[in-house]
Write an enzyme that holds these catalytic residues in place. Structure first.
Site, mmCIF file in Angstrom:
data_model
loop_
_atom_site.group_PDB
_atom_site.id
_atom_site.type_symbol
_atom_site.label_atom_id
_atom_site.label_comp_id
_atom_site.label_asym_id
_atom_site.label_seq_id
_atom_site.Cartn_x
_atom_site.Cartn_y
_atom_site.Cartn_z
ATOM 1 N N GLU A 170 43.789 33.634 41.985
ATOM 2 C CA GLU A 170 44.239 33.865 43.358
ATOM 3 C C GLU A 170 44.903 35.234 43.389
ATOM 4 O O GLU A 170 45.631 35.591 42.460
ATOM 5 C CB GLU A 170 45.250 32.789 43.765
ATOM 6 C CG GLU A 170 45.850 33.013 45.145
ATOM 7 C CD GLU A 170 46.875 31.946 45.538
ATOM 8 O OE1 GLU A 170 46.938 30.892 44.878
ATOM 9 O OE2 GLU A 170 47.621 32.185 46.500
ATOM 10 N N GLU A 176 51.696 23.656 39.096
ATOM 11 C CA GLU A 176 50.875 24.824 38.784
ATOM 12 C C GLU A 176 51.359 25.477 37.497
ATOM 13 O O GLU A 176 52.553 25.526 37.232
ATOM 14 C CB GLU A 176 50.955 25.826 39.947
ATOM 15 C CG GLU A 176 50.630 25.149 41.270
ATOM 16 C CD GLU A 176 50.746 26.044 42.499
ATOM 17 O OE1 GLU A 176 50.847 27.273 42.349
ATOM 18 O OE2 GLU A 176 50.732 25.490 43.614
#
Ligand code: NAG
Ligand code: NAG
Ligand code: NAG
Length: 384
Positions: free
Chosen positions: A299, A188
């Site tokens: 997110e 990520e």
């Protein structure tokens, strides 16, 4: 195209300026008493510095010899030959900048062991809407069902408001394989506001990896051994500046992650220019071969207080329908295919778990390729 924008007009206004604050460090002497394991952990994390630099935002950046970085604590990397591309910049030659971890950083974490790691969670996916995602909410675009060897995108950078210290707001790429909640491998990278980790609400560049669904492997940035940094110019976890403003200039960053077909390592290029380093192939099981899902988007964590949805923002804090200069975006979304070629992905899907709170809206056109706007304000009349 859904969004009535003339992207071309704005292209010239893009700025790709990234300033990673670096200034001078003054010695740190700490007479405070901290638990022994905190000090031990700090000693493990903070490697001896050739030079230290104090940045404007209060961070201390240590220039650590490239061979002494945390990655090489890993037994598999003991005799590792560093894969070097180029080195130059502000840390002296053969050193890399590492954001120093302070006692307070560790004391903010739930435990020394969890410091630098995501909390245990069964993250949501493109994926059924789970009953309990531990407050994690997403607005993402994704591709799956093929073998992927990398991803490239440009995203603009904001400073979303995070209501509570233990909530966060991130915008990132996920390169994943395996099963959510069980043995997920994930690489990520992106930007984040994560007060619990950094002690402030700055927008910071970050990376993360795990090979067991966030259970016992992996961490943010260089907070465990794993990622091998080679850039002497960019510090992981550094504050990003300048940021996009509502109706103001838009600033974006580019992130390219790809798998080197020869060695199998996953490399990261930042800003089309800075080769940050790589995740060695051996860290992973599934990703040692290829990725099966790639996600792009936002997110947040919503720790509803008083039964109300959090006001933590995702992206710019504005909905996609507002468009350029107001809403946050990812553009030029590309994947690396089996022939090591970057191309527009086929069949981009979207996923939101709370679409009254955070939204994603895709499109494609000549200038921006595949793009989407995403985000939202959190609590609002439709998201009480
Ligand atoms: C590293 O090199 C040393 C000395 O050559 C050797 O004994 C050791 O087994 C090597 N370790 C690994 C992990 O390859
Ligand atoms: C990645 O995408 C950016 C635009 O977002 C583009 O400028 C760059 O050339 C791409 N990288 C490669 C290796 O094609
Ligand atoms: C996550 O979900 C999987 C399957 O849905 C389950 O087997 C696992 O125990 C869960 N893990 C946690 C930490 O809740």
């Amino acid at each position: 195209m859904v969004l009535s924008l003339t992207m071309g007009e704005h292209v010239s206004r893009w700025r790709r300026l990234m300033i990673v604050f670096l200034a001078l460090m003054i010695g740190l002497s700490c007479a405070k008493e901290f638990p022994k394991d905190v000090r031990k952990h700090l000693k493990r994390l903070n490697k001896p510095a050739v030079k230290s630099i104090k940045s404007k935002d209060g961070d201390v950046i240590d220039c650590v010899h490239i061979s002494q970085q945390p990655a090489f604590d890993h037994p598999y990397l003991k005799n590792h030959t560093i894969q070097l591309w180029h080195l130059n910049g502000r840390c002296p030659e053969n050193t890399i900048p590492i954001r120093r971890t302070m006692e307070d950083d560790i004391l903010r974490a739930s435990s020394v062991k969890r410091y630098g790691r995501k909390k245990h969670r069964n993250i949501s996916q493109p994926r059924s809407v789970g009953p309990d995602q531990n407050g994690h909410e997403h607005a993402i675009a994704y591709v799956k069902g093929d073998k992927y060897y990398g991803a490239n995108t440009t995203m603009n950078v904001w400073q979303p408001k995070v209501q509570q210290r233990n909530e966060f707001s991130v915008s990132q790429i996920w390169i994943m394989a395996g099963s959510f909640g069980v043995d997920l491998n994930s690489i990520e990278a992106g930007w984040q506001v994560l007060p619990e980790l950094y002690g402030d609400s700055n927008t910071r560049l970050f990376t993360y990896w795990t090979s067991d669904a966030y259970q016992s492997t992996g961490c943010y940035n260089l907070l465990c051994s794993g990622f091998v940094q080679i850039s002497s110019e960019i510090a992981m976890g550094a504050t990003i500046f300048p940021l996009s403003g509502y109706l103001g200039p838009q600033y974006d960053i580019n992130i390219l992650v790809w798998k080197d077909p020869e060695e199998g390592n996953w490399w990261m290029l930042f800003g089309n220019k800075y080769l940050l380093g790589y995740w060695p192939s051996f860290l992973f099981s599934y990703l040692a071969d290829s990725a099966s899902i790639i996600e792009w988007g936002g997110e947040i964590v919503n720790l509803e207080s008083g039964g109300q949805h959090t006001t933590t923002e995702m992206g710019s804090g504005h909905f996609p329908e507002e468009g350029y200069g107001k809403s946050s975006y990812f553009n030029n979304i590309q994947i690396v295919d089996g022939s090591n070629t970057l191309r527009a992905p086929k069949g981009i899907d979207t996923f939101t778990d709370h679409s009254n709170c955070y939204v994603v809206k895709t499109g494609d056109n000549g200038d921006w390729g595949n793009y989407f706007y995403y985000g939202g304000p959190g609590r609002n009349p439709e998201c009480p």
